[in-house]
Design a protein around this motif. Structure first.
Motif, PDB file in Angstrom:
ATOM      1  N   GLY A 100       0.842  -1.195   0.000  1.00  0.00           N
ATOM      2  CA  GLY A 100       0.000   0.000   0.000  1.00  0.00           C
ATOM      3  C   GLY A 100       0.874   1.239   0.000  1.00  0.00           C
TER       4      GLY A 100
ATOM      5  N   GLY B 185       3.303   1.732   1.962  1.00  0.00           N
ATOM      6  CA  GLY B 185       4.689   1.338   2.230  1.00  0.00           C
ATOM      7  C   GLY B 185       5.239   1.901   3.529  1.00  0.00           C
TER       8      GLY B 185
ATOM      9  N   SER C 249       5.076   0.681   6.614  1.00  0.00           N
ATOM     10  CA  SER C 249       5.231  -0.252   7.731  1.00  0.00           C
ATOM     11  C   SER C 249       6.709  -0.589   7.899  1.00  0.00           C
ATOM     12  CB  SER C 249       4.375  -1.497   7.501  1.00  0.00           C
ATOM     13  OG  SER C 249       4.665  -2.079   6.258  1.00  0.00           O
TER      14      SER C 249
ATOM     15  N   THR D 240      -0.653  -0.999  -4.941  1.00  0.00           N
ATOM     16  CA  THR D 240      -2.122  -0.879  -5.041  1.00  0.00           C
ATOM     17  C   THR D 240      -2.604   0.569  -5.139  1.00  0.00           C
ATOM     18  OG1 THR D 240      -2.278  -0.840  -2.634  1.00  0.00           O
ATOM     19  CG2 THR D 240      -2.515  -2.993  -3.686  1.00  0.00           C
TER      20      THR D 240
ATOM     21  N   CYS E  62      -8.859  -0.108  -2.121  1.00  0.00           N
ATOM     22  CA  CYS E  62      -7.876  -0.303  -1.048  1.00  0.00           C
ATOM     23  C   CYS E  62      -6.602   0.516  -1.174  1.00  0.00           C
ATOM     24  CB  CYS E  62      -7.586  -1.779  -0.885  1.00  0.00           C
ATOM     25  SG  CYS E  62      -8.989  -2.521  -0.028  1.00  0.00           S
TER      26      CYS E  62
ATOM     27  N   PRO F  84      -4.854   5.731  10.869  1.00  0.00           N
ATOM     28  CA  PRO F  84      -3.592   5.888  11.584  1.00  0.00           C
ATOM     29  C   PRO F  84      -3.012   7.285  11.353  1.00  0.00           C
ATOM     30  CG  PRO F  84      -3.220   4.693   9.541  1.00  0.00           C
ATOM     31  CD  PRO F  84      -4.702   4.966   9.615  1.00  0.00           C
TER      32      PRO F  84
ATOM     33  N   SER G 176      -0.586   6.219   4.144  1.00  0.00           N
ATOM     34  CA  SER G 176      -1.029   4.836   4.347  1.00  0.00           C
ATOM     35  C   SER G 176      -2.424   4.609   3.776  1.00  0.00           C
ATOM     36  CB  SER G 176      -1.005   4.485   5.831  1.00  0.00           C
ATOM     37  OG  SER G 176       0.334   4.411   6.238  1.00  0.00           O
TER      38      SER G 176
ATOM     39  N   GLN H 197      -3.152  -4.547   8.910  1.00  0.00           N
ATOM     40  CA  GLN H 197      -2.355  -4.441  10.136  1.00  0.00           C
ATOM     41  C   GLN H 197      -3.180  -3.988  11.331  1.00  0.00           C
ATOM     42  OE1 GLN H 197       1.813  -3.937   8.615  1.00  0.00           O
ATOM     43  NE2 GLN H 197       1.130  -1.870   9.053  1.00  0.00           N
TER      44      GLN H 197
ATOM     45  N   PHE I 253      -5.380   5.026  15.171  1.00  0.00           N
ATOM     46  CA  PHE I 253      -5.003   6.219  15.926  1.00  0.00           C
ATOM     47  C   PHE I 253      -6.221   7.094  16.204  1.00  0.00           C
ATOM     48  CE2 PHE I 253      -3.482  10.434  16.962  1.00  0.00           C
ATOM     49  CZ  PHE I 253      -2.622  10.127  17.992  1.00  0.00           C
TER      50      PHE I 253
ATOM     51  N   GLY J  37      -1.843  -9.490   4.494  1.00  0.00           N
ATOM     52  CA  GLY J  37      -1.923  -9.890   3.082  1.00  0.00           C
ATOM     53  C   GLY J  37      -1.645 -11.364   2.877  1.00  0.00           C
TER      54      GLY J  37
ATOM     55  N   GLY K 186      -5.040 -12.889   1.068  1.00  0.00           N
ATOM     56  CA  GLY K 186      -5.559 -12.368  -0.194  1.00  0.00           C
ATOM     57  C   GLY K 186      -5.226 -10.897  -0.327  1.00  0.00           C
ATOM     58  N   VAL K 187      -5.503 -10.345  -1.502  1.00  0.00           N
ATOM     59  CA  VAL K 187      -5.288  -8.897  -1.702  1.00  0.00           C
ATOM     60  C   VAL K 187      -6.648  -8.213  -1.609  1.00  0.00           C
ATOM     61  CG1 VAL K 187      -4.383  -7.104  -3.223  1.00  0.00           C
ATOM     62  CG2 VAL K 187      -3.348  -9.387  -3.253  1.00  0.00           C
TER      63      VAL K 187
ATOM     64  N   MET L 112       4.181  13.743   9.808  1.00  0.00           N
ATOM     65  CA  MET L 112       4.908  12.572   9.322  1.00  0.00           C
ATOM     66  C   MET L 112       6.401  12.713   9.573  1.00  0.00           C
ATOM     67  SD  MET L 112       2.934  10.422   7.849  1.00  0.00           S
ATOM     68  CE  MET L 112       4.088   9.650   6.751  1.00  0.00           C
TER      69      MET L 112
ATOM     70  N   LEU M 229       9.437  10.040  10.606  1.00  0.00           N
ATOM     71  CA  LEU M 229      10.221   9.087   9.816  1.00  0.00           C
ATOM     72  C   LEU M 229      11.705   9.378   9.973  1.00  0.00           C
ATOM     73  CD1 LEU M 229       8.571   8.663   6.343  1.00  0.00           C
ATOM     74  CD2 LEU M 229       8.807   7.029   8.168  1.00  0.00           C
TER      75      LEU M 229
ATOM     76  N   ASN N  93       1.770 -13.591  -0.438  1.00  0.00           N
ATOM     77  CA  ASN N  93       2.675 -12.938   0.517  1.00  0.00           C
ATOM     78  C   ASN N  93       3.312 -13.931   1.487  1.00  0.00           C
ATOM     79  OD1 ASN N  93       4.147 -10.860   1.519  1.00  0.00           O
ATOM     80  ND2 ASN N  93       2.485  -9.863   2.618  1.00  0.00           N
TER      81      ASN N  93
HETATM   82  C1  LIG Z   1       5.337   8.200  10.848  1.00  0.00           C
HETATM   83  C2  LIG Z   1       4.498   6.977  11.013  1.00  0.00           C
HETATM   84  C3  LIG Z   1       3.318   7.045  11.747  1.00  0.00           C
HETATM   85  C4  LIG Z   1       2.539   5.897  11.916  1.00  0.00           C
HETATM   86  N1  LIG Z   1       1.396   5.993  12.642  1.00  0.00           N
HETATM   87  C5  LIG Z   1       0.654   4.901  12.884  1.00  0.00           C
HETATM   88  C6  LIG Z   1      -0.511   4.971  13.691  1.00  0.00           C
HETATM   89  O1  LIG Z   1      -0.892   6.038  14.170  1.00  0.00           O
HETATM   90  N2  LIG Z   1      -1.208   3.833  13.912  1.00  0.00           N
HETATM   91  C7  LIG Z   1      -0.829   2.628  13.361  1.00  0.00           C
HETATM   92  O2  LIG Z   1      -1.512   1.628  13.595  1.00  0.00           O
HETATM   93  N3  LIG Z   1       0.272   2.526  12.578  1.00  0.00           N
HETATM   94  C8  LIG Z   1       1.009   3.632  12.329  1.00  0.00           C
HETATM   95  N4  LIG Z   1       2.118   3.543  11.530  1.00  0.00           N
HETATM   96  C9  LIG Z   1       2.466   2.252  10.909  1.00  0.00           C
HETATM   97  C10 LIG Z   1       1.890   2.103   9.470  1.00  0.00           C
HETATM   98  O3  LIG Z   1       2.014   3.287   8.775  1.00  0.00           O
HETATM   99  C11 LIG Z   1       0.448   1.716   9.497  1.00  0.00           C
HETATM  100  O4  LIG Z   1       0.317   0.436  10.049  1.00  0.00           O
HETATM  101  C12 LIG Z   1      -0.259   1.783   8.141  1.00  0.00           C
HETATM  102  O5  LIG Z   1      -1.609   1.550   8.371  1.00  0.00           O
HETATM  103  C13 LIG Z   1       0.257   0.889   7.074  1.00  0.00           C
HETATM  104  O6  LIG Z   1      -0.463   1.154   5.884  1.00  0.00           O
HETATM  105  P1  LIG Z   1       0.310   1.161   4.477  1.00  0.00           P
HETATM  106  O7  LIG Z   1      -0.669   1.460   3.407  1.00  0.00           O
HETATM  107  O8  LIG Z   1       1.485   2.067   4.573  1.00  0.00           O
HETATM  108  O9  LIG Z   1       0.723  -0.364   4.420  1.00  0.00           O
HETATM  109  P2  LIG Z   1       2.007  -1.073   3.797  1.00  0.00           P
HETATM  110  O10 LIG Z   1       3.182  -0.740   4.644  1.00  0.00           O
HETATM  111  O11 LIG Z   1       2.117  -0.812   2.365  1.00  0.00           O
HETATM  112  O12 LIG Z   1       1.612  -2.605   4.001  1.00  0.00           O
HETATM  113  C14 LIG Z   1       1.364  -3.133   5.259  1.00  0.00           C
HETATM  114  C15 LIG Z   1       1.005  -4.622   5.149  1.00  0.00           C
HETATM  115  O13 LIG Z   1      -0.236  -4.760   4.502  1.00  0.00           O
HETATM  116  C16 LIG Z   1      -0.122  -5.555   3.315  1.00  0.00           C
HETATM  117  N5  LIG Z   1      -0.996  -4.938   2.326  1.00  0.00           N
HETATM  118  C17 LIG Z   1      -0.928  -3.683   1.811  1.00  0.00           C
HETATM  119  N6  LIG Z   1      -1.973  -3.457   0.997  1.00  0.00           N
HETATM  120  C18 LIG Z   1      -2.727  -4.597   0.985  1.00  0.00           C
HETATM  121  C19 LIG Z   1      -3.935  -4.991   0.325  1.00  0.00           C
HETATM  122  N7  LIG Z   1      -4.617  -4.181  -0.491  1.00  0.00           N
HETATM  123  N8  LIG Z   1      -4.396  -6.240   0.566  1.00  0.00           N
HETATM  124  C20 LIG Z   1      -3.758  -7.099   1.384  1.00  0.00           C
HETATM  125  N9  LIG Z   1      -2.605  -6.768   2.024  1.00  0.00           N
HETATM  126  C21 LIG Z   1      -2.105  -5.535   1.835  1.00  0.00           C
HETATM  127  C22 LIG Z   1       1.357  -5.517   2.969  1.00  0.00           C
HETATM  128  O14 LIG Z   1       1.756  -6.682   2.273  1.00  0.00           O
HETATM  129  C23 LIG Z   1       1.986  -5.438   4.337  1.00  0.00           C
HETATM  130  O15 LIG Z   1       2.063  -6.720   4.897  1.00  0.00           O
HETATM  131  C24 LIG Z   1       2.940   4.673  11.347  1.00  0.00           C
HETATM  132  C25 LIG Z   1       4.098   4.612  10.584  1.00  0.00           C
HETATM  133  C26 LIG Z   1       4.866   5.742  10.415  1.00  0.00           C
HETATM  134  C27 LIG Z   1       6.097   5.624   9.611  1.00  0.00           C
END
Ligand SMILES: Cc1cc2nc3c(=O)[nH]c(=O)nc-3n(C[C@H](O)[C@H](O)[C@H](O)COP(=O)(O)OP(=O)(O)OC[C@H]3O[C@@H](n4cnc5c(N)ncnc54)[C@H](O)[C@@H]3O)c2cc1C
Length: 483
Positions: A74, A76, A78, A95, A115, A138, A144, A152, A156, A212, A215-216, A325, A328, A477
């Protein structure tokens, strides 16, 4: 592997589905998309970006029929290896082109989004209608996505009261490893609408928090609520971290706060922080009087051992949701690492003490290597979240810089410090093992935290059987959830 190694037939088939421009086999791009904020693995053979759900589903069928693994990505943001491929024989699916808001149903109070849509985009579309998702994303929601966050159990905004984004999910549309598309919740009823999560067994629940592995996700439907008119903010300082945790858990049990966040000060020496921690809370109500009355109840608890201070932090965060943000990389250009565990309220203090113990045991090295440490304590609806945060200098990678979305700090020079990074890796593993011992849970399990290993034999076999049914060749995955 270079791009010539990608099976030519597979590449041709993917190009025919998504267009040649959306099949990226450039080495730098493959490397960039295949690493997360902490983990680097083998680069996927190609990164594809389908422009429609139908195309994404067709790609999954083609990829697995060629024996390649599917790795969804997504925003990215995490850092537990969730989308880091385990082998070069993987196709990473970006995605983010699936970012349509499919339906906002104001009568039945739900929203359906693709998504790849971000929580910031959803919030921007819903706010003018006076609506929001009950747990509205979040802090990383500017980047995200709906799919990544549901995978995941992210949380928040609104999370201390309503739980994670998965707790307010109604229905999903998911493509399985075979390419078959299924629906969950009432979206699964032939000709039905996704207005409710429950009709027989909770099939939506199977696909949340799965990283993941099953499934996606293609679309998700969330429950909406009217944005409450009343909002109040409170901030408090405590002389002891443990009395802050005690106040936080008591407030949580009372159920009055939408968000309640405890922030530890930075300890430059690495051990237990010496400066006082602060607690920040938001209450909401149908009108201002209702929000104020909740804040009064919260204040009565917090000021028993704490002292009220100006509530600038929660007010700022709510005024700029999805705006902050910068963590990071910190303001001086340090990278950051977060390793959390979620425990029952009754074990919050014990977990905090044990996390401090890990930091104290490494205090000399932490200080020598210039690492800063802090501990965050977030009250989540069904538990207490403890998260040591470590900040250290090393060379930022592309992902750290690009993930910032324009907030890059001035100082981001090359400060190579592999010894510090090695220690951070070791500390992260120690925290993970500690959480395992404490029977803690995690939001983002990815490929780092123990999940499968944490389950009893019967439950573990049950989960493996589900995986085998949904993904008989183990190509969805691989490694996520330890499967
Ligand atoms: C500065 C910062 C702040 C953050 N704040 C929070 C917060 O407040 N609360 C919190 O819970 N987390 C937080 N996070 C962690 C993270 O950003 C979150 O968990 C976020 O929701 C991940 O979403 P993403 O789209 O970036 O997922 P990704 O990192 O792209 O993917 C996460 C996982 O989901 C899978 N995935 C992605 N898309 C799909 C799909 N369509 N179908 C199936 N699987 C999929 C991926 O394979 C991977 O395993 C933070 C991170 C950072 C760096």
């Amino acid at each position: 592997m270079n791009n010539l190694d990608l099976d030519a037939a597979l590449k041709g088939a993917l190009q025919a589905i998504v267009g040649a421009d959306h099949v990226n086999t450039d080495q730098a791009a493959r490397a960039y998309y295949s690493e997360d904020l902490f983990f680097q693995g083998p680069a996927a053979a190609a990164v594809i970006a389908p422009g429609s759900r139908e195309k994404l589903a067709s790609c999954v069928a083609v990829i697995t029929s060629h024996g390649f693994a599917v790795v969804p990505r997504g925003g990215g943001l995490s850092y537990t290896g969730g989308y880091v491929p385990q082998s070069e024989n993987s196709i990473l699916i970006d995605t983010r082109r699936l970012d349509e808001i499919v339906e906002i149903n104001q009568d039945d109070l739900y929203v359906t989004a693709e998504c790849g849509c971000t929580f910031a985009a959803l919030h921007a579309a819903l706010t003018p209608l006076g609506l929001r998702i009950e747990s509205f994303g979040p802090a990383s929601g500017r980047v995200s996505t709906v799919g990544g966050s549901l995978s995941q159990n992210s949380l928040f905004f609104g999370g201390s009261k309503k739980g994670s984004v998965a707790d307010v999910l109604l229905s999903l549309e998911v493509v399985l490893a075979s390419g078959e598309v299924i629906n969950t919740g009432t979206g699964a009823i032939d000709g039905g609408t996704p207005f409710s999560r429950y009709f027989g067994p909770d099939m939506s629940g199977l696909f949340v928090g799965d990283g993941g592995a099953f499934g996606v996700k293609l679309t998700a439907t969330f429950r909406l609520e009217h944005i409450p008119a009343g909002i109040a903010f409170g901030s408090f300082t405590f002389s002891e971290y443990e009395s802050m945790i005690a106040a936080e858990t008591e407030i949580l049990r009372l159920g009055v706060a939408s968000e309640i966040l405890g922030l530890g000060p930075w300890s430059p020496k690495g051990g237990t922080p010496s400066a006082p921690p602060t607690l920040h809370a938001v209450t909401e109500g149908l009108d201002q009087a209702a929000a104020d009355s909740k804040m009064a109840a919260l204040r009565a608890i917090a000021t028993r051992d704490g002292e009220e201070i100006e509530a600038t932090i929660p007010a700022f965060i709510r005024a700029n949701p999805f705006g902050f943000m910068q963590s990071l990389l910190d303001e001086e250009g340090r990278l950051q690492s977060w390793t959390h565990g979620i425990v029952p309220y009754s074990r919050a203090v014990e977990t905090y003490r044990k996390v401090c113990g890990v930091l104290e045991a490494a205090a000399v090295q932490i200080e020598k290597l210039g690492i800063k440490a802090s501990i965050s304590a977030l009250a989540v609806r069904n538990g207490f979240f403890v998260e040591p945060v470590l900040a250290w200098y090393d060379t930022p990678r592309e992902i750290h810089l690009r993930g910032l979305g324009g907030d890059a700090p001035a100082s981001r020079g090359d400060k190579a410090n592999p010894e510090a990074t090695k220690l951070i890796e070791k500390l992260r593993e120690q925290f993970r093992d500690l959480y395992h011992e404490l029977k803690a849970t995690h939001f983002q399990i990815g490929k780092f935290y123990n999940h499968h290993d944490a389950l009893d034999a019967g439950s573990s076999a049950f989960l493996s059987a589900i995986k085998k049914t949904l993904d008989p060749k183990g190509l969805m995955n691989p490694g996520a959830l330890g499967l």
